[in-house]
Design a protein around this motif. Structure first.
Motif, PDB file in Angstrom:
ATOM      1  N   ALA A  24       0.815  -1.212   0.000  1.00  0.00           N
ATOM      2  CA  ALA A  24       0.000   0.000   0.000  1.00  0.00           C
ATOM      3  C   ALA A  24       0.849   1.264   0.000  1.00  0.00           C
ATOM      4  CB  ALA A  24      -0.943  -0.002   1.208  1.00  0.00           C
ATOM      5  N   ALA A  25       2.002   1.208   0.684  1.00  0.00           N
ATOM      6  CA  ALA A  25       2.869   2.382   0.740  1.00  0.00           C
ATOM      7  C   ALA A  25       3.423   2.724  -0.645  1.00  0.00           C
ATOM      8  CB  ALA A  25       4.007   2.153   1.725  1.00  0.00           C
ATOM      9  N   ASN A  26       3.780   1.703  -1.420  1.00  0.00           N
ATOM     10  CA  ASN A  26       4.278   1.952  -2.774  1.00  0.00           C
ATOM     11  C   ASN A  26       3.192   2.564  -3.654  1.00  0.00           C
ATOM     12  OD1 ASN A  26       6.839   1.011  -2.238  1.00  0.00           O
ATOM     13  ND2 ASN A  26       6.439  -1.062  -2.995  1.00  0.00           N
ATOM     14  N   PHE A  27       1.964   2.080  -3.504  1.00  0.00           N
ATOM     15  CA  PHE A  27       0.861   2.654  -4.268  1.00  0.00           C
ATOM     16  C   PHE A  27       0.644   4.120  -3.895  1.00  0.00           C
ATOM     17  CE2 PHE A  27      -3.802   3.577  -4.222  1.00  0.00           C
ATOM     18  CZ  PHE A  27      -3.925   3.808  -5.590  1.00  0.00           C
ATOM     19  N   SER A  28       0.650   4.412  -2.608  1.00  0.00           N
ATOM     20  CA  SER A  28       0.440   5.791  -2.161  1.00  0.00           C
ATOM     21  C   SER A  28       1.543   6.708  -2.690  1.00  0.00           C
ATOM     22  CB  SER A  28       0.393   5.854  -0.631  1.00  0.00           C
ATOM     23  OG  SER A  28      -0.753   5.200  -0.139  1.00  0.00           O
ATOM     24  N   LYS A  29       2.784   6.214  -2.682  1.00  0.00           N
ATOM     25  CA  LYS A  29       3.903   7.011  -3.197  1.00  0.00           C
ATOM     26  C   LYS A  29       3.729   7.263  -4.691  1.00  0.00           C
ATOM     27  CE  LYS A  29       8.951   6.978  -3.641  1.00  0.00           C
ATOM     28  NZ  LYS A  29      10.191   6.191  -3.360  1.00  0.00           N
ATOM     29  N   PHE A  30       3.381   6.206  -5.445  1.00  0.00           N
ATOM     30  CA  PHE A  30       3.156   6.328  -6.888  1.00  0.00           C
ATOM     31  C   PHE A  30       2.058   7.354  -7.174  1.00  0.00           C
ATOM     32  CE2 PHE A  30       0.389   5.050 -10.402  1.00  0.00           C
ATOM     33  CZ  PHE A  30       1.267   4.968 -11.469  1.00  0.00           C
ATOM     34  N   PHE A  31       0.937   7.243  -6.473  1.00  0.00           N
ATOM     35  CA  PHE A  31      -0.201   8.123  -6.714  1.00  0.00           C
ATOM     36  C   PHE A  31       0.147   9.570  -6.359  1.00  0.00           C
ATOM     37  CE2 PHE A  31      -4.308  10.066  -5.832  1.00  0.00           C
ATOM     38  CZ  PHE A  31      -5.103   9.573  -6.864  1.00  0.00           C
ATOM     39  N   HIS A  32       0.847   9.752  -5.241  1.00  0.00           N
ATOM     40  CA  HIS A  32       1.201  11.102  -4.794  1.00  0.00           C
ATOM     41  C   HIS A  32       2.176  11.769  -5.772  1.00  0.00           C
ATOM     42  CE1 HIS A  32       3.387  14.145  -2.359  1.00  0.00           C
ATOM     43  NE2 HIS A  32       2.179  14.378  -1.873  1.00  0.00           N
ATOM     44  N   GLN A  33       3.131  11.011  -6.278  1.00  0.00           N
ATOM     45  CA  GLN A  33       4.104  11.576  -7.217  1.00  0.00           C
ATOM     46  C   GLN A  33       3.442  12.068  -8.492  1.00  0.00           C
ATOM     47  OE1 GLN A  33       6.860   8.309  -7.654  1.00  0.00           O
ATOM     48  NE2 GLN A  33       8.280   9.133  -6.100  1.00  0.00           N
ATOM     49  N   ARG A  34       2.345  11.458  -8.884  1.00  0.00           N
ATOM     50  CA  ARG A  34       1.727  11.784 -10.170  1.00  0.00           C
ATOM     51  C   ARG A  34       0.498  12.682 -10.056  1.00  0.00           C
ATOM     52  NH1 ARG A  34       4.620   7.688  -9.888  1.00  0.00           N
ATOM     53  NH2 ARG A  34       5.887   6.941 -11.627  1.00  0.00           N
ATOM     54  N   THR A  35      -0.008  12.862  -8.854  1.00  0.00           N
ATOM     55  CA  THR A  35      -1.193  13.708  -8.696  1.00  0.00           C
ATOM     56  C   THR A  35      -1.000  14.839  -7.693  1.00  0.00           C
ATOM     57  OG1 THR A  35      -2.167  12.401  -6.892  1.00  0.00           O
ATOM     58  CG2 THR A  35      -2.655  11.704  -9.174  1.00  0.00           C
ATOM     59  N   GLY A  36       0.045  14.731  -6.854  1.00  0.00           N
ATOM     60  CA  GLY A  36       0.247  15.720  -5.801  1.00  0.00           C
ATOM     61  C   GLY A  36      -0.613  15.495  -4.584  1.00  0.00           C
ATOM     62  N   LEU A  37      -1.381  14.400  -4.580  1.00  0.00           N
ATOM     63  CA  LEU A  37      -2.261  14.064  -3.450  1.00  0.00           C
ATOM     64  C   LEU A  37      -2.047  12.617  -3.050  1.00  0.00           C
ATOM     65  CD1 LEU A  37      -5.640  15.575  -4.736  1.00  0.00           C
ATOM     66  CD2 LEU A  37      -4.187  16.546  -2.940  1.00  0.00           C
ATOM     67  N   THR A  38      -2.248  12.333  -1.784  1.00  0.00           N
ATOM     68  CA  THR A  38      -2.297  10.935  -1.369  1.00  0.00           C
ATOM     69  C   THR A  38      -3.635  10.360  -1.816  1.00  0.00           C
ATOM     70  OG1 THR A  38      -3.329  11.383   0.765  1.00  0.00           O
ATOM     71  CG2 THR A  38      -0.906  11.459   0.662  1.00  0.00           C
ATOM     72  N   PRO A  39      -3.733   9.039  -1.944  1.00  0.00           N
ATOM     73  CA  PRO A  39      -5.029   8.454  -2.284  1.00  0.00           C
ATOM     74  C   PRO A  39      -6.134   8.851  -1.302  1.00  0.00           C
ATOM     75  CG  PRO A  39      -3.297   6.820  -2.545  1.00  0.00           C
ATOM     76  CD  PRO A  39      -2.663   8.020  -1.903  1.00  0.00           C
ATOM     77  N   ALA A  40      -5.808   8.893  -0.028  1.00  0.00           N
ATOM     78  CA  ALA A  40      -6.829   9.248   0.968  1.00  0.00           C
ATOM     79  C   ALA A  40      -7.308  10.685   0.775  1.00  0.00           C
ATOM     80  CB  ALA A  40      -6.265   9.052   2.383  1.00  0.00           C
ATOM     81  N   LEU A  41      -6.386  11.600   0.498  1.00  0.00           N
ATOM     82  CA  LEU A  41      -6.784  13.000   0.290  1.00  0.00           C
ATOM     83  C   LEU A  41      -7.594  13.161  -0.982  1.00  0.00           C
ATOM     84  CD1 LEU A  41      -3.631  15.040   1.397  1.00  0.00           C
ATOM     85  CD2 LEU A  41      -5.900  15.001   2.480  1.00  0.00           C
ATOM     86  N   PHE A  42      -7.199  12.442  -2.029  1.00  0.00           N
ATOM     87  CA  PHE A  42      -7.988  12.502  -3.261  1.00  0.00           C
ATOM     88  C   PHE A  42      -9.413  12.008  -3.002  1.00  0.00           C
ATOM     89  CE2 PHE A  42      -9.766  10.372  -6.968  1.00  0.00           C
ATOM     90  CZ  PHE A  42      -9.744  11.403  -7.899  1.00  0.00           C
ATOM     91  N   ARG A  43      -9.542  10.881  -2.308  1.00  0.00           N
ATOM     92  CA  ARG A  43     -10.873  10.336  -2.011  1.00  0.00           C
ATOM     93  C   ARG A  43     -11.675  11.313  -1.161  1.00  0.00           C
ATOM     94  NH1 ARG A  43     -11.383   4.225  -0.166  1.00  0.00           N
ATOM     95  NH2 ARG A  43     -12.062   3.966  -2.355  1.00  0.00           N
ATOM     96  N   ALA A  44     -11.059  11.900  -0.186  1.00  0.00           N
ATOM     97  CA  ALA A  44     -11.769  12.840   0.680  1.00  0.00           C
ATOM     98  C   ALA A  44     -12.264  14.038  -0.123  1.00  0.00           C
ATOM     99  CB  ALA A  44     -10.859  13.306   1.809  1.00  0.00           C
ATOM    100  N   GLY A  45     -11.490  14.465  -1.095  1.00  0.00           N
ATOM    101  CA  GLY A  45     -11.900  15.602  -1.912  1.00  0.00           C
ATOM    102  C   GLY A  45     -13.039  15.307  -2.836  1.00  0.00           C
ATOM    103  N   MET A  46     -13.287  14.018  -3.103  1.00  0.00           N
ATOM    104  CA  MET A  46     -14.397  13.624  -3.976  1.00  0.00           C
ATOM    105  C   MET A  46     -15.688  13.400  -3.199  1.00  0.00           C
ATOM    106  SD  MET A  46     -13.036  13.718  -6.926  1.00  0.00           S
ATOM    107  CE  MET A  46     -14.410  13.030  -7.845  1.00  0.00           C
ATOM    108  N   GLY A  47     -15.629  13.537  -1.869  1.00  0.00           N
ATOM    109  CA  GLY A  47     -16.812  13.243  -1.045  1.00  0.00           C
ATOM    110  C   GLY A  47     -17.899  14.289  -1.193  1.00  0.00           C
TER     111      GLY A  47
END
Length: 293
Positions: free
Chosen positions: A270-293
């Protein structure tokens, strides 16, 4: 947040609902409109595994496609490609003609020449009066051929539909390319088309450019040249962009835990996924999800 489940529902093309079982459907939107639309809850996101082209005679209608709202008015065209996550507004708001196309109905050469899988092109198109007249003429002719099952044998009926559909798609593809400020769609490099198909099939488990090149029988240099010519991106950038899009879809429209989303997309850790997502979007997966709520 979204669908509130572990997967985004996909509606398949149903050839049984087509005249003579052919690989297209065409008819009015709204009451008695497209069969997949009537089965889908209008406000629920979903996918379809076929192409949808809607030519509007009324509006405005706001239609969401992959996180972007598109406001379509009379005279506009909305093109939804297979796999894109989208959401209808109430069906009664849609007026015009809807065309659906099953992948595989047209030969590969026509698919490539008309850019059917150019996901980089805009879905909402605003034809000028002359372009709109041409599109309407082609679509009306296609609808006439679609319902005319009496004057030709079935194999000729299908052949005529393919030719008429191809004429419409050439006009549509030219409009889409012009709307994006690109040169007219031309036949895509076969190396890129094969790479695109492979990525679409395997992106959830294969993120390696070298692995794709080896599987397709190309050198890495050939693949880089083909992908850059078609998209302006590197093969790695193309793969990563596809993975990020799917991650966003799952984070926004399902309740899968972040770790499960990562595992689904080929990141056991999960940590590798979060790092990958953050590097390409500027957000952690959790922050991206929270912003879509």
């Amino acid at each position: 947040m979204g669908a509130g489940a572990g997967a985004i529902q996909t509606f398949p093309f149903d050839p049984r609902a087509s005249v003579s079982g052919v690989g297209i459907q065409i008819g009015p939107m709204g009451e008695g409109g497209p069969t997949w639309q009537s089965r889908a809850v209008p406000e629920r996101v979903h996918r379809v595994d076929f192409h949808v082209v809607m030519l509007f005679t009324g509006g405005p209608v706001t239609h969401m496609i992959d996180f972007a709202d598109h406001e379509a008015r009379a005279g506009d065209v909305l093109w939804i490609r297979p796999g894109q996550v989208h959401r209808f507004r109430p069906a009664h708001a849609y007026r015009g003609t809807a065309l659906t196309m099953q992948p595989g109905f047209l030969p590969r050469a026509i698919v490539e020449a008309t850019g059917l899988y150019r996901y980089d092109l805009p879905p909402l198109l605003h034809p000028d009066p002359a372009q709109l007249a041409g599109l309407r003429h082609c679509l009306e002719q296609l609808e006439r051929e679609y319902v005319d099952t009496a004057t030709l044998p079935s194999h000729l009926h299908t052949a005529v539909l393919r030719h008429t559909l191809t004429a419409f798609l050439y006009r549509l593809a030219h409009l889409a390319a012009g709307s994006a400020g690109r040169r007219a769609v031309e036949g895509a490099d076969s190396a890129f088309e094969r790479f695109r198909e492979a990525v679409e099939r395997d992106f959830a488990r294969n993120h390696s450019v070298s692995a794709y090149a080896d599987a397709l029988g190309y050198s890495r240099r050939t693949l880089v040249r083909a992908v850059r010519a078609a998209t302006g991106e590197t093969p790695k950038g193309f793969i990563d962009k596809r993975v990020v899009l799917e991650a966003k879809r799952l984070l926004a429209h399902t309740d899968l835990p972040v770790g499960r989303v990562g595992a689904t997309l080929g990141f056991p850790d999960a940590a590798n996924f979060s790092k990958f997502f953050h590097q390409r979007t500027g957000l952690t997966p959790a922050l991206f999800r929270a912003g879509m709520g």
